[in-house]
Design a protein around this motif. Structure first.
Motif, mmCIF file in Angstrom:
data_model
loop_
_atom_site.group_PDB
_atom_site.id
_atom_site.type_symbol
_atom_site.label_atom_id
_atom_site.label_comp_id
_atom_site.label_asym_id
_atom_site.label_seq_id
_atom_site.Cartn_x
_atom_site.Cartn_y
_atom_site.Cartn_z
ATOM 1 N N ILE A 100 0.872 -1.106 -0.162
ATOM 2 C CA ILE A 100 0.095 -0.072 0.086
ATOM 3 C C ILE A 100 0.923 1.259 -0.044
ATOM 4 N N THR A 101 1.989 1.423 0.656
ATOM 5 C CA THR A 101 2.910 2.410 0.867
ATOM 6 C C THR A 101 3.935 2.730 -0.272
ATOM 7 N N PRO B 98 3.901 2.011 -3.399
ATOM 8 C CA PRO B 98 3.405 2.426 -4.812
ATOM 9 C C PRO B 98 3.481 3.742 -4.820
ATOM 10 N N VAL B 99 3.196 4.687 -3.512
ATOM 11 C CA VAL B 99 3.274 6.163 -3.324
ATOM 12 C C VAL B 99 4.700 6.333 -3.444
ATOM 13 N N ASN C 107 6.389 6.318 -6.813
ATOM 14 C CA ASN C 107 5.997 7.188 -7.587
ATOM 15 C C ASN C 107 6.978 8.437 -7.398
ATOM 16 N N PHE D 269 -2.994 -6.158 0.988
ATOM 17 C CA PHE D 269 -4.235 -6.566 0.115
ATOM 18 C C PHE D 269 -3.886 -7.690 -0.512
ATOM 19 N N LYS E 135 -6.581 -8.690 -3.640
ATOM 20 C CA LYS E 135 -7.777 -8.899 -3.593
ATOM 21 C C LYS E 135 -8.883 -8.082 -4.576
ATOM 22 N N ASP E 136 -8.403 -7.256 -5.450
ATOM 23 C CA ASP E 136 -8.906 -6.815 -6.574
ATOM 24 C C ASP E 136 -7.993 -6.501 -7.550
ATOM 25 N N LYS F 194 -7.323 -3.377 -8.671
ATOM 26 C CA LYS F 194 -6.240 -2.322 -8.297
ATOM 27 C C LYS F 194 -5.110 -2.879 -7.511
ATOM 28 N N ALA F 195 -5.600 -3.671 -6.496
ATOM 29 C CA ALA F 195 -4.419 -4.055 -5.555
ATOM 30 C C ALA F 195 -3.566 -4.845 -6.196
ATOM 31 N N GLN G 249 -0.989 -2.477 -7.894
ATOM 32 C CA GLN G 249 -0.071 -1.887 -7.035
ATOM 33 C C GLN G 249 0.961 -2.978 -6.646
ATOM 34 N N SER H 181 5.270 7.232 2.997
ATOM 35 C CA SER H 181 5.881 6.994 1.726
ATOM 36 C C SER H 181 6.923 7.820 1.344
ATOM 37 N N LEU I 109 -7.378 -4.148 8.574
ATOM 38 C CA LEU I 109 -7.760 -2.717 8.117
ATOM 39 C C LEU I 109 -8.859 -2.837 7.198
ATOM 40 N N GLY I 110 -9.951 -3.720 7.473
ATOM 41 C CA GLY I 110 -10.916 -3.943 6.639
ATOM 42 C C GLY I 110 -10.780 -4.219 5.026
#
Lengths: 159, 420
Positions: free
Chosen positions: B37-38, B40-41, B44, B67, B71-72, B74-75, B78, B141, B364-365
Motif C-alpha cells: 500500500i505504501t 507504490p506512493v 511514484n 491486500f 484482493k482486486d 487495483k490491488a 499496485q 511513503s 484494516l478492513g
C-alpha cells in the motif's frame, strides 16, 4: 506564505482510517483519494469543501496508520492548512513531506468554530479568526522545515 | 546527563557522541521497509524526482502483505508496480505471495532487523522491531522514498517514558494484555512524540513473541518507538537468524525520563479495548455480555506461533459457536508451516475456524473478513477505529489470542479461564 479559507471543525483523535478508509487504499491517485476524504467521519466534507478551506481539530490529529494517502487526500481536496491542538507524529512528518501546511495551536483549535473564516500567516505563525476577530499565535515552522516546504517537499529538498 | 537507549542508537547512527531531546539529526538507516500500500506512493515519488538507484539493495525490504493475495484488480496493479521496482533494482528482501508474511512478523523472523539497528518503515507498526533492541519507527511513503535513495532520515530526538515491568504474567494473560493495559493507562496520545522504553526485572519473563506484540502497539499510545533491552532471550532469538552482527545499547543509569510507569505483570487481567479507541480498555471481569459475529486471530500484533498455540489450546476439542466466523491467519509462511506440523491447523479446522495464508487483510478492513453494518468482532489486531474492519457502523473489540479464541467458542467476549 498564507492561507485563507472556511473552517471544517473536528474533535480529538481524528485517525487516518476515517480521513481515508483502507478500502480506498488500492489506489495512489490523488484525485480518487480526495473524492473519499473524511468519508467515515463527515459524509458531506467532499461536497462542501472549497479550495483554500482549513481543517481545525483538537488533539492527536492523524493518529493511527502511516498512510501518506491521508495528508494527500486532504491536500488534494484543496485544503490549505490543518490546525490542531496536537498531531500524531507520523501524520506530522507526512504532511510536511508532501507540502501540506499544518500548525499546532491548542487555543485556536479549541476556540475556532465550524464555518468561521480564518487567515493564517505561516511566516509569523499568526492565525486570525476573521469571523470573531480574535488572533492566535502558533509556532511558525523552524528553518529546517521551512526549507523542505519551500522546496516543494522532502524529495525536492534532497535531490 | 545520560542518554536513553533510543537516544544512544540515534546518536550512533548520526555519528554523534551525544544527542539531546529535541535535537534534529540525520541518521544512517540499516533497513528501509515498505508494503504493497505504501510502496507504490514511494515508488511514484522515487521516480518523479529522477532517482535512478537505491542506496543499498540489501537494506531495503518490500513486502506484499496488505491486500494480498491480490484482493482486486487495483490491488493487483499496485503489487505489480512494486514487483517491477524490486526486479529493476534487484532488491534482495522482496517478498511476494508464497514467501511473504506480515511484514512485522517476517522481518524479525528472517533476521533482516536486529539489535542496535536504526530502521524506518512506511507502516506505522514498524515500531515492532524495538522488541529486538532496535530504534525502529513508522514513517510515510515520502520518507521511505528518500530513505531508499539516500539511506538516511532526519529525526527529532525523542524524550522517553520509562515503563518498568515487575513480576510475571499469570495464566491466560499475555503481551497483548500488557500493552492494552498500558495504552488504557496513558491514552492514545500518552507517549506522543516520545519513546516507550521497557525495563525492569519483569522483562526477563517475557518471551520474544510477547515483546514483539508489546512493541508493535507502541504507536497506539502515539509513541515514536518502543524499545526493549537486549538480553539472553533476544540473543537466543537472533542467533542463526540475524543477518548482521548485533549491537547492544543500554540506557545510561542517569538517563532522564519524562515519567515512569510501573506495571506489575502478575496483577494484570485479560484486557479488552472497546470501540473506537485502543485506550478504551476494560478488564475481562468488567466486560459484561457482548455478543460477537466474528473472531480474528492473527496480524502483525498476534500472528506468531505462540499466539496460534494459545488459540489452539483453547479450540482443541471445542467448536466455534454457531453464528460466529473465526478467522485465523498466521503471520508468516514459516509460522504457517510450523502450525501445520504441530497439528494446530488440524485443531483450527476441526473447530470450524478458517485457517489461511498470511495477510494483513481483515485488520484494516481490506479483505478476508470485512464486517457488515452493525456487526461486531473481537480481534487480536491493533486498531478499533470507526470503520477499521469494514462498515462504518461495525465494531471491533481488541483482545489477546486467548480471549479471541474463547470468545469464538462461546459467541460472547469471554474470559478463557471461564470455559468449561
Amino acid at each position: 506564505m498564507n492561507a485563507h479559507g472556511m473552517v471544517h471543525k473536528y474533535g480529538d483523535n481524528v485517525d487516518t482510517d476515517v480521513i481515508i478508509p483502507a478500502r480506498y487504499l488500492n489506489t495512489s491517485s490523488h484525485a480518487e483519494l480526495a473524492s473519499h476524504c473524511m468519508e467515515d467521519i463527515d459524509r458531506d466534507f467532499v461536497k462542501n469543501v472549497k479550495p483554500g478551506d482549513i481543517i481545525v481539530a483538537k488533539k492527536n490529529f492523524g493518529c493511527g496508520s502511516s498512510r501518506e494517502h491521508a495528508p494527500i487526500a486532504i491536500k488534494a481536496s484543496g485544503v490549505s492548512c490543518v490546525i490542531a491542538s496536537t498531531f500524531a507524529r507520523i501524520f506530522y512528518r507526512n504532511a510536511i513531506n508532501i507540502g501540506l501546511a499544518i500548525l499546532e495551536c491548542d487555543e485556536a483549535a479549541r476556540e475556532i468554530a465550524a464555518g468561521d473564516e480564518v487567515d493564517v500567516n505561516f511566516d509569523t505563525g499568526v492565525i486570525t479568526d476573521v469571523t470573531t476577530g480574535k488572533t492566535y499565535q502558533a509556532q511558525p515552522f523552524p528553518p529546517f522545515i521551512q526549507n523542505i516546504i519551500q522546496k516543494g517537499g522532502l524529495l525536492k529538498s534532497i535531490m | 546527563m545520560g542518554m536513553t537507549m533510543s537516544q544512544k542508537i540515534l546518536a550512533a547512527h548520526a555519528g554523534l557522541s551525544h544527542v539531546e531531546v529535541g535535537q534534529l539529526i540525520e541518521a544512517k538507516l540499516d533497513v528501509v521497509l515498505g508494503n504493497d500500500i505504501t510502496s507504490p506512493v514511494a515508488i511514484n515519488e522515487f521516480e518523479k524526482c529522477g532517482a535512478t538507484s537505491v542506496f543499498d539493495k540489501d537494506r531495503i525490504a518490500l513486502v506484499l502483505d496488505h491486500f494480498t493475495p491480490n484482493k482486486d484488480i487495483k490491488a493487483a496493479e499496485q503489487c505489480l508496480q512494486v514487483r517491477r521496482f524490486a526486479e529493476k533494482y534487484n532488491i534482495t528482501h522482496f517478498y511476494d505471495v508464497g514467501q511473504m508474511g506480515i511484514e512485522h512478523a517476517l522481518l524479525p523472523e528472517k533476521g533482516i532487523v536486529g539489535p542496535g539497528d536504526c530502521v524506518i518503515g512506511a507502516d506505522s507498526h514498524t515500531c515492532t522491531y524495538g522488541a529486538l533492541g532496535a530504534f525502529s519507527t513508522g514513517v510515510g511513503s515520502t520518507d521511505m522514498a528518500a530513505g531508499m535513495i539516500t539511506g538516511k532520515a532526519w529525526f527529532k530526538v525523542p524524550a522517553a517514558i520509562q515503563v518498568v515491568l515487575t513480576g510475571k504474567l499469570p495464566q491466560w494473560v499475555s503481551g497483548k494484555d500488557v500493552i492494552l493495559h498500558l495504552i488504557g493507562e496513558i491514552g492514545v496520545d500518552g507517549a506522543l512524540y516520545q519513546s516507550l522504553e521497557f525495563t525492569g526485572e519483569g522483562v526477563a519473563s517475557l518471551s520474544m513473541d510477547d515483546r514483539l506484540c508489546i512493541a508493535n502497539m507502541a504507536i497506539e499510545a502515539g509513541a515514536k518507538n518502543g524499545v526493549f533491552p537486549v538480553d539472553e532471550i533476544t540473543m537466543a532469538y537472533c542467533k542463526d537468524r540475524f543477518l548482521r552482527t548485533p549491537k547492544v545499547y543500554q540506557a545510561d543509569p542517569d538517563a532522564e525520563y519524562v515519567r515512569t510507569v510501573t506495571i506489575d505483570l502478575s496483577s494484570l487481567r485479560p484486557t479488552v479495548a472497546f470501540p473506537h479507541l485502543p485506550e478504551n480498555t476494560h478488564v475481562i471481569d468488567d466486560v459484561g455480555e457482548i455478543k460477537i459475529d466474528q473472531s480474528v486471530i492473527g496480524s502483525c500484533t498476534n500472528g506468531r506461533i505462540e499466539d496460534l498455540r494459545t488459540a489452539a489450546s483453547i479450540l482443541k476439542g471445542r467448536k466455534v459457536a454457531k453464528g460466529v466466523r473465526c478467522i485465523i491467519l498466521p503471520g508468516t509462511q514459516d509460522i504457517y508451516l510450523q502450525a501445520v506440523r504441530e497439528g494446530l491447523a488440524e485443531i483450527f479446522i476441526e473447530a470450524g475456524a478458517v485457517f489461511s495464508t498470511p495477510t494483513c487483510g481483515p485488520c484494516l478492513g481490506g479483505h478476508m473478513g470485512v464486517l457488515a453494518k452493525g456487526e461486531r468482532a473481537v480481534s487480536t489486531t491493533n486498531r478499533n477505529f470507526v470503520g477499521r474492519m469494514g462498515h462504518v457502523e461495525s465494531e471491533v473489540y481488541l483482545a489477546s489470542p486467548a480471549v479471541a479464541a474463547a470468545s469464538a467458542v462461546t459467541g460472547y467476549i469471554t474470559d478463557p479461564a471461564k470455559l468449561s
